[in-house]
Design an enzyme around this catalytic site. Structure first.
Site, PDB file in Angstrom:
ATOM      1  N   VAL A   1       8.070  35.290  56.340  1.00 29.04           N
ATOM      2  CA  VAL A   1       8.842  34.523  55.198  1.00 29.04           C
ATOM      3  C   VAL A   1       9.624  33.574  55.414  1.00 29.04           C
ATOM      4  O   VAL A   1       9.914  32.801  54.826  1.00 29.04           O
ATOM      5  CB  VAL A   1       9.684  35.831  54.539  1.00 29.04           C
ATOM      6  CG1 VAL A   1      10.477  35.453  53.545  1.00 29.04           C
ATOM      7  CG2 VAL A   1       8.790  37.111  53.935  1.00 29.04           C
TER       8      VAL A   1
ATOM      9  N   GLU B   1       3.273  27.320  70.084  1.00 25.53           N
ATOM     10  CA  GLU B   1       4.125  28.117  69.827  1.00 25.53           C
ATOM     11  C   GLU B   1       4.225  28.414  68.288  1.00 25.53           C
ATOM     12  O   GLU B   1       4.806  27.476  67.703  1.00 25.53           O
ATOM     13  CB  GLU B   1       5.683  28.204  70.652  1.00 25.53           C
ATOM     14  CG  GLU B   1       6.551  29.109  70.312  1.00 25.53           C
ATOM     15  CD  GLU B   1       7.849  28.896  70.773  1.00 25.53           C
ATOM     16  OE1 GLU B   1       8.818  29.070  70.336  1.00 25.53           O
ATOM     17  OE2 GLU B   1       7.831  28.216  72.131  1.00 25.53           O
ATOM     18  N   LEU B   2       3.817  29.524  67.766  1.00 25.33           N
ATOM     19  CA  LEU B   2       3.380  29.378  66.235  1.00 25.33           C
ATOM     20  C   LEU B   2       4.357  30.668  65.659  1.00 25.33           C
ATOM     21  O   LEU B   2       5.344  31.210  66.280  1.00 25.33           O
ATOM     22  CB  LEU B   2       1.897  29.544  66.198  1.00 25.33           C
ATOM     23  CG  LEU B   2       1.141  28.459  66.545  1.00 25.33           C
ATOM     24  CD1 LEU B   2      -0.468  28.762  66.443  1.00 25.33           C
ATOM     25  CD2 LEU B   2       1.526  27.109  66.361  1.00 25.33           C
ATOM     26  N   GLY B   3       3.910  31.029  64.300  1.00 19.80           N
ATOM     27  CA  GLY B   3       4.542  31.930  63.669  1.00 19.80           C
ATOM     28  C   GLY B   3       4.823  33.401  64.068  1.00 19.80           C
ATOM     29  O   GLY B   3       3.794  33.605  65.155  1.00 19.80           O
TER      30      GLY B   3
ATOM     31  N   GLY C   1       5.725  25.615  65.892  1.00 14.41           N
ATOM     32  CA  GLY C   1       5.836  25.451  64.283  1.00 14.41           C
ATOM     33  C   GLY C   1       4.932  26.475  63.781  1.00 14.41           C
ATOM     34  O   GLY C   1       4.499  27.357  64.450  1.00 14.41           O
ATOM     35  N   SER C   2       4.617  26.417  62.497  1.00  9.66           N
ATOM     36  CA  SER C   2       4.096  27.217  61.534  1.00  9.66           C
ATOM     37  C   SER C   2       2.319  27.546  62.498  1.00  9.66           C
ATOM     38  O   SER C   2       1.733  26.566  62.941  1.00  9.66           O
ATOM     39  CB  SER C   2       3.796  27.060  60.173  1.00  9.66           C
ATOM     40  OG  SER C   2       3.179  25.699  60.210  1.00  9.66           O
TER      41      SER C   2
END
Length: 473
Positions: free
Chosen positions: A369, A240-242, A218-219
């Protein structure tokens, strides 16, 4: 094949909304935090027998699941198109990768899980990996099938049970479809639980003492909260991020192909991908032409309902995401960037956007974005390109386009990211490859065999003597 499960959970039910039309496709159960503890306890009870099953039995379930993702692909893909707003080719990638993840996990079940250690004493000394017990998986809406099965399949393969919390907006494609496939493949009852829910359910999953490992996608902002909560509970967490991935276009790159690669990396799935090409760094000698051609690509791309039309971009997932994207674009234009294409929307359909002469501190350049936006920044030297690419707290993916592949590889060595593609854009995925980012993009790569074994097992030291030794007292 029916994937829709409308049995109420603690929070009742939730409508499944088609973002392209607003139509209600059905209802699913919606979990409350109070659902987590009983699901985790049931998973723990089922896990003991599942872990005791032979590796052949576990591998057989996952092989059959892989085959079912292939034979049931059209059924799953229709949900991914209608529930997640995917265009059909993107949905096809999801089912293909899901099958491959299951096949790779099946092979994982037979991997050696330990080693013989030297010992200074007369004994057999072993390091052996054992399943952690119950794994919590928290998966997002954008690639709901891949980003859930990537953790679910290997966790099951090495003998764990799983509690899966999909995003409630994609509870079918990212949750109940997986459960139905695995159930048909022979996964015993209780080994996998699906609890669609919001952040409070995710927090309950992290806090539950029965759940020993969390796999979160996620973010970055949400990942920080997950990591902080997991830390308080001394719980292992894989994040596991942005991303805000850079594509460097060198002056010797094939410009037609570079523009095509840049458009694909920026606009696939309407930019709702962690690996999306979020920063286009283009050499000043070709930048004007790159911008003009990219804008032409953007204006020509059809946007619409992927279920009823042949389009390149479907809808954004909901109004909140659309408004966030548009606010970033508007603020960037107000800050001095030139809007060359896009920057407008109809309902949830956001036009692919090109921004030129973007200040490096502008919101649509400095932030992820998660929409179809291509900010372009010029550079004069390789040193400047390296500095621009590295100027981010995020470090997921990197693309370098050049006529000299070795030059591109040498450049990549100077920029820290978890993934790099020479002569390709930033969005790539294979079940056999490690996947993950550095710095604020996550806690490093997992997958690819040994990475998954490390992620979902505990390492145990075992010694064995032929007889009890005599001690001094």
């Amino acid at each position: 094949m029916t994937f829709l499960v409308d049995a109420p959970l603690g929070a009742g039910t939730r409508d499944v909304i088609e973002p392209a039309t607003g139509a209600v496709l059905g209802t699913v159960g919606l979990a409350a935090p109070s659902d987590v503890a009983p699901a985790a306890a049931a998973a723990a009870r089922a896990q003991r027998e599942w872990a005791a099953a032979s590796f052949e039995e576990r591998a057989g379930v996952l092989r059959r699941a892989g085959a079912l993702f292939e034979t049931r692909a059209k059924d799953v893909e229709e949900w991914l198109v209608r529930e997640a707003g995917s265009i059909p080719p993107k949905a096809g990638v999801e089912t293909h990768v899901a099958a491959q993840e299951c096949y790779e996990a099946a092979a994982l079940a037979a991997r050696p899980l330990g080693e013989i250690l030297p010992s200074a004493l007369p004994r057999l000394s072993l390091a052996r990996r054992s399943p952690v017990g119950v794994v919590g998986v928290i998966a997002p809406f954008n690639f709901p099938l891949i980003l859930a099965i990537r953790a679910v399949a290997p966790a099951l393969a090495v003998g764990n049970a799983v509690v899966l919390k999909p995003d409630p907006r994609t509870a079918v494609g990212g949750g109940f479809a997986i459960a139905a496939i695995l159930r048909e493949a022979g996964l015993p009852e209780g080994v996998l639980h699906v609890l669609p829910g919001f952040a409070d359910v995710g927090a309950a999953l992290v806090e539950d003492p029965t759940v020993r490992v969390i796999a979160f996608t996620g973010s970055t902002a949400a990942g920080r909260k997950v990591a902080e909560l997991a830390g308080r509970h001394l719980k292992r967490v894989h994040l596991e991020l942005g991303g805000n991935s850079a594509l460097i276009v060198l002056p010797d790159a094939d410009l037609d192909r570079a523009v095509s690669a840049g458009a694909w990396g920026a606009y696939l799935h309407a930019g709702q991908i962690c690996m999306t090409t979020g920063r286009h760094l283009v050499h000043e000698s070709i930048a004007d032409e790159y911008v003009a051609r990219l804008a032409a690509h953007a204006e020509a791309l059809p946007v619409g309902d992927p279920h009823t039309e042949q389009v390149a971009l479907g809808p954004l997932i909901d109004e909140g995401q659309r408004d966030k994207v548009h606010a970033l674009v508007t603020a960037t234009v107000d800050g001095g960037a030139r809007l060359v294409a896009g920057g407008r929307y109809d309902r949830l359909f956001y036009r692919p956007t090109v921004l030129d002469a973007v200040p490096t501190g502008a919101p649509a350049y400095a932030n992820e974005v998660f929409g179809p936006v291509a900010p372009v920044v010029r550079f004069a030297t390789e040193e400047e390109a390296v500095a621009l690419a590295a100027d981010s707290e995020l470090g997921l993916s990197l693309g370098i386009l050049t006529g000299d592949a070795m030059r591109g590889l040498a450049l990549a060595e100077r920029i820290s990211t978890g993934i790099v593609h020479i002569n390709d854009q930033t969005v790539n995925d294979e079940a056999v490859a490690p996947f993950g980012g550095v710095r604020d993009s996550g806690t490093g790569a997992r997958a690819g065999g040994s990475g998954n074994i490390d992620a979902y097992t505990d390492l145990r030291w075992i010694t064995m003597r032929g007889s009890i030794p005599q001690y001094p007292f």
